[in-house]
Design a protein around this motif. Structure first.
Motif, PDB file in Angstrom:
ATOM      1  N   SER A  13       0.720  -1.434   0.098  1.00 17.39           N
ATOM      2  CA  SER A  13       0.076  -0.051  -0.100  1.00 17.39           C
ATOM      3  C   SER A  13       0.916   1.062  -0.034  1.00 17.39           C
ATOM      4  O   SER A  13       1.797   1.570   0.901  1.00 17.39           O
ATOM      5  CB  SER A  13      -0.869  -0.030   1.241  1.00 17.39           C
ATOM      6  OG  SER A  13      -1.755   1.118   1.396  1.00 17.39           O
ATOM      7  N   GLY A  17      -3.158   7.557   4.400  1.00 19.77           N
ATOM      8  CA  GLY A  17      -4.023   6.907   5.559  1.00 19.77           C
ATOM      9  C   GLY A  17      -3.804   5.644   5.679  1.00 19.77           C
ATOM     10  O   GLY A  17      -4.604   4.774   6.406  1.00 19.77           O
ATOM     11  N   PRO A  86      -2.365  -5.297   1.331  1.00 23.08           N
ATOM     12  CA  PRO A  86      -3.828  -5.293   1.398  1.00 23.08           C
ATOM     13  C   PRO A  86      -4.534  -5.739   0.114  1.00 23.08           C
ATOM     14  O   PRO A  86      -3.648  -6.128  -0.848  1.00 23.08           O
ATOM     15  CB  PRO A  86      -4.031  -3.741   1.560  1.00 23.08           C
ATOM     16  CG  PRO A  86      -3.192  -3.095   0.813  1.00 23.08           C
ATOM     17  CD  PRO A  86      -1.948  -3.893   1.044  1.00 23.08           C
ATOM     18  N   GLN A  87      -5.655  -6.270   0.343  1.00 21.43           N
ATOM     19  CA  GLN A  87      -6.348  -6.754  -1.040  1.00 21.43           C
ATOM     20  C   GLN A  87      -7.048  -5.325  -1.429  1.00 21.43           C
ATOM     21  O   GLN A  87      -7.947  -4.810  -0.482  1.00 21.43           O
ATOM     22  CB  GLN A  87      -7.350  -7.757  -0.595  1.00 21.43           C
ATOM     23  CG  GLN A  87      -8.100  -8.174  -1.567  1.00 21.43           C
ATOM     24  CD  GLN A  87      -8.855  -9.404  -1.707  1.00 21.43           C
ATOM     25  OE1 GLN A  87      -8.351 -10.505  -1.200  1.00 21.43           O
ATOM     26  NE2 GLN A  87     -10.356  -9.706  -1.779  1.00 21.43           N
ATOM     27  N   TYR A  88      -7.206  -5.171  -2.734  1.00 21.31           N
ATOM     28  CA  TYR A  88      -7.966  -4.076  -3.495  1.00 21.31           C
ATOM     29  C   TYR A  88      -8.903  -4.596  -4.339  1.00 21.31           C
ATOM     30  O   TYR A  88      -8.029  -5.159  -5.226  1.00 21.31           O
ATOM     31  CB  TYR A  88      -7.027  -3.049  -4.038  1.00 21.31           C
ATOM     32  CG  TYR A  88      -6.288  -2.152  -2.962  1.00 21.31           C
ATOM     33  CD1 TYR A  88      -6.377  -2.024  -1.480  1.00 21.31           C
ATOM     34  CD2 TYR A  88      -5.299  -1.314  -3.479  1.00 21.31           C
ATOM     35  CE1 TYR A  88      -6.033  -1.419  -0.569  1.00 21.31           C
ATOM     36  CE2 TYR A  88      -4.806  -0.234  -2.497  1.00 21.31           C
ATOM     37  CZ  TYR A  88      -4.901  -0.102  -1.214  1.00 21.31           C
ATOM     38  OH  TYR A  88      -4.405   0.523  -0.373  1.00 21.31           O
ATOM     39  N   TRP A  90     -10.253  -7.438  -4.922  1.00 25.84           N
ATOM     40  CA  TRP A  90      -9.856  -8.927  -4.988  1.00 25.84           C
ATOM     41  C   TRP A  90      -8.405  -8.997  -5.477  1.00 25.84           C
ATOM     42  O   TRP A  90      -8.024  -9.991  -5.752  1.00 25.84           O
ATOM     43  CB  TRP A  90     -10.969  -9.367  -5.885  1.00 25.84           C
ATOM     44  CG  TRP A  90     -12.336  -9.941  -5.310  1.00 25.84           C
ATOM     45  CD1 TRP A  90     -12.734  -9.196  -4.353  1.00 25.84           C
ATOM     46  CD2 TRP A  90     -13.122 -10.723  -5.755  1.00 25.84           C
ATOM     47  NE1 TRP A  90     -14.019  -9.346  -4.212  1.00 25.84           N
ATOM     48  CE2 TRP A  90     -14.230 -10.423  -4.905  1.00 25.84           C
ATOM     49  CE3 TRP A  90     -13.208 -11.793  -6.689  1.00 25.84           C
ATOM     50  CZ2 TRP A  90     -15.639 -11.228  -5.136  1.00 25.84           C
ATOM     51  CZ3 TRP A  90     -14.311 -12.485  -7.038  1.00 25.84           C
ATOM     52  CH2 TRP A  90     -15.449 -12.328  -6.015  1.00 25.84           C
ATOM     53  N   GLY A 119     -10.767  -7.410   4.337  1.00 25.09           N
ATOM     54  CA  GLY A 119     -11.959  -7.484   5.367  1.00 25.09           C
ATOM     55  C   GLY A 119     -12.204  -9.198   5.585  1.00 25.09           C
ATOM     56  O   GLY A 119     -12.898  -9.878   6.349  1.00 25.09           O
ATOM     57  N   LEU A 149      -9.300  -7.763   8.646  1.00 25.65           N
ATOM     58  CA  LEU A 149      -9.674  -6.684   9.457  1.00 25.65           C
ATOM     59  C   LEU A 149     -11.236  -6.233   9.709  1.00 25.65           C
ATOM     60  O   LEU A 149     -12.000  -6.977   9.120  1.00 25.65           O
ATOM     61  CB  LEU A 149      -9.406  -5.470   8.566  1.00 25.65           C
ATOM     62  CG  LEU A 149      -7.723  -5.475   7.977  1.00 25.65           C
ATOM     63  CD1 LEU A 149      -7.430  -4.345   7.092  1.00 25.65           C
ATOM     64  CD2 LEU A 149      -6.933  -5.404   9.058  1.00 25.65           C
TER      65      LEU A 149
HETATM   66  C1  LIG Z   1      -9.445   0.648  -3.295  1.00 23.64           C
HETATM   67  C2  LIG Z   1      -9.660  -0.244  -2.200  1.00 23.64           C
HETATM   68  C3  LIG Z   1     -10.219  -1.499  -2.526  1.00 23.64           C
HETATM   69  C4  LIG Z   1     -10.379  -2.499  -1.597  1.00 23.64           C
HETATM   70  N1  LIG Z   1     -10.826  -3.611  -1.758  1.00 23.64           N
HETATM   71  C5  LIG Z   1     -11.210  -4.563  -1.101  1.00 23.64           C
HETATM   72  C6  LIG Z   1     -11.378  -5.893  -1.152  1.00 23.64           C
HETATM   73  O1  LIG Z   1     -11.544  -6.548  -2.159  1.00 23.64           O
HETATM   74  N2  LIG Z   1     -11.598  -6.775  -0.192  1.00 23.64           N
HETATM   75  C7  LIG Z   1     -11.264  -6.440   0.925  1.00 23.64           C
HETATM   76  O2  LIG Z   1     -11.476  -7.264   2.084  1.00 23.64           O
HETATM   77  N3  LIG Z   1     -11.112  -5.221   1.393  1.00 23.64           N
HETATM   78  C8  LIG Z   1     -10.820  -4.157   0.456  1.00 23.64           C
HETATM   79  N4  LIG Z   1     -10.573  -2.945   0.794  1.00 23.64           N
HETATM   80  C9  LIG Z   1     -10.477  -2.676   2.236  1.00 23.64           C
HETATM   81  C10 LIG Z   1      -8.786  -2.677   2.661  1.00 23.64           C
HETATM   82  O3  LIG Z   1      -8.752  -4.096   2.853  1.00 23.64           O
HETATM   83  C11 LIG Z   1      -8.872  -1.695   3.805  1.00 23.64           C
HETATM   84  O4  LIG Z   1      -9.097  -0.594   3.448  1.00 23.64           O
HETATM   85  C12 LIG Z   1      -7.063  -1.908   4.213  1.00 23.64           C
HETATM   86  O5  LIG Z   1      -6.892  -1.072   5.004  1.00 23.64           O
HETATM   87  C13 LIG Z   1      -6.219  -1.234   3.243  1.00 23.64           C
HETATM   88  O6  LIG Z   1      -4.943  -1.279   3.447  1.00 23.64           O
HETATM   89  P1  LIG Z   1      -4.126  -0.182   3.658  1.00 23.64           P
HETATM   90  O7  LIG Z   1      -4.777   0.826   4.639  1.00 23.64           O
HETATM   91  O8  LIG Z   1      -2.655  -0.413   4.101  1.00 23.64           O
HETATM   92  O9  LIG Z   1      -3.961   0.571   2.319  1.00 23.64           O
HETATM   93  C14 LIG Z   1     -10.165  -1.932  -0.088  1.00 23.64           C
HETATM   94  C15 LIG Z   1      -9.778  -0.749   0.085  1.00 23.64           C
HETATM   95  C16 LIG Z   1      -9.486   0.281  -0.958  1.00 23.64           C
HETATM   96  C17 LIG Z   1      -8.765   1.545  -0.562  1.00 23.64           C
END
Ligand SMILES: Cc1cc2nc3c(=O)[nH]c(=O)nc-3n(C[C@H](O)[C@H](O)[C@H](O)COP(=O)(O)O)c2cc1C
Length: 191
Positions: A13, A17, A86-88, A90, A119, A149
């Motif tokens: 990431s 934030g 993180p997953q974004y 999928w 999530g 999370l």
């Molecule tokens: C662009 C975006 C897409 C996301 N897609 C998913 C997802 O597909 N599955 C999931 O479990 N969480 C998803 N999230 C939630 C992230 O897992 C969560 O915001 C996490 O804190 C992101 O890591 P970071 O804060 O280090 O960037 C998404 C968040 C962002 C910003």
């Protein structure tokens, strides 16, 4: 004195934030407590790699830009990497794909582990990353911890304290880093 092999923890990431630095620091602490390696967190924010300025294909290993050469040296000099991501939607974040795609031979045979979060633990992101690492012939640790999370963290920005919140994952992180050490030993033998 012999230098400890360095394991790079590459953060997926670069988002404003983000919680990634806290999770990467927590993984590094676990690594230091259970292996004899040095752990260095790599923030891709410190490695700007524009997507448009390398004319050659990375597989040739000829880089026109000093930032690509510096990134090449950084990765080549590491004994192993851990992707903390993180997953974004999928998948895994675009800056991480870009950092992977800038190089080629540097990844080949590199021992690697994945720690994902999201999530549902980020399993789909880990799966995609594993597939790409396979194309690059990296030596993957089989265990890929997936940290779940809470909604409060994801939707309301509740603070994360890995030392308190992620106790249930310590063992699987240890397991993954132990497997990484096995891959590092095997990579050393095959050199
Ligand atoms: C662009 C975006 C897409 C996301 N897609 C998913 C997802 O597909 N599955 C999931 O479990 N969480 C998803 N999230 C939630 C992230 O897992 C969560 O915001 C996490 O804190 C992101 O890591 P970071 O804060 O280090 O960037 C998404 C968040 C962002 C910003």
């Amino acid at each position: 004195m012999e230098r400890k092999p360095t394991v790079l923890l590459i953060m997926g990431s670069t988002r404003a934030g983000r919680i990634c630095p806290k999770i990467a620091a927590w993984v590094a602490d676990i690594g230091r407590s259970c292996t004899g390696h040095a752990y260095e967190v790599v923030d891709l924010m410190d490695w700007p790699l524009p997507m448009h300025d390398e004319p050659g294909i990375p597989a040739k290993g000829v880089y026109a830009q000093p930032h690509t050469r510096a990134w090449s040296e950084k990765v080549a000099g590491a004994a192993a990497v851990v992707f903390v991501t993180p997953q974004y939607n999928w998948g895994y974040p675009a800056p991480l794909k870009n950092a992977l795609d800038h190089l080629h031979r540097e990844w080949r045979g590199k021992p690697a582990a994945i720690v994902s979060y999201g999530g549902h633990g980020g399993g789909k992101c880990a799966e995609q990353l594993r597939q790409v690492a396979g194309a690059l012939k990296m030596r993957m640790a089989p265990t890929a911890p997936g940290i779940v999370l809470s909604d409060a963290v994801i939707r309301e920005g509740a603070p994360v304290n890995p030392g308190e919140d992620f106790g249930a994952y310590v063992e699987s992180v240890r397991q993954a880093l132990g497997e990484l050490t096995v891959q590092m030993d095997e990579a050393g033998r095959s050199e």
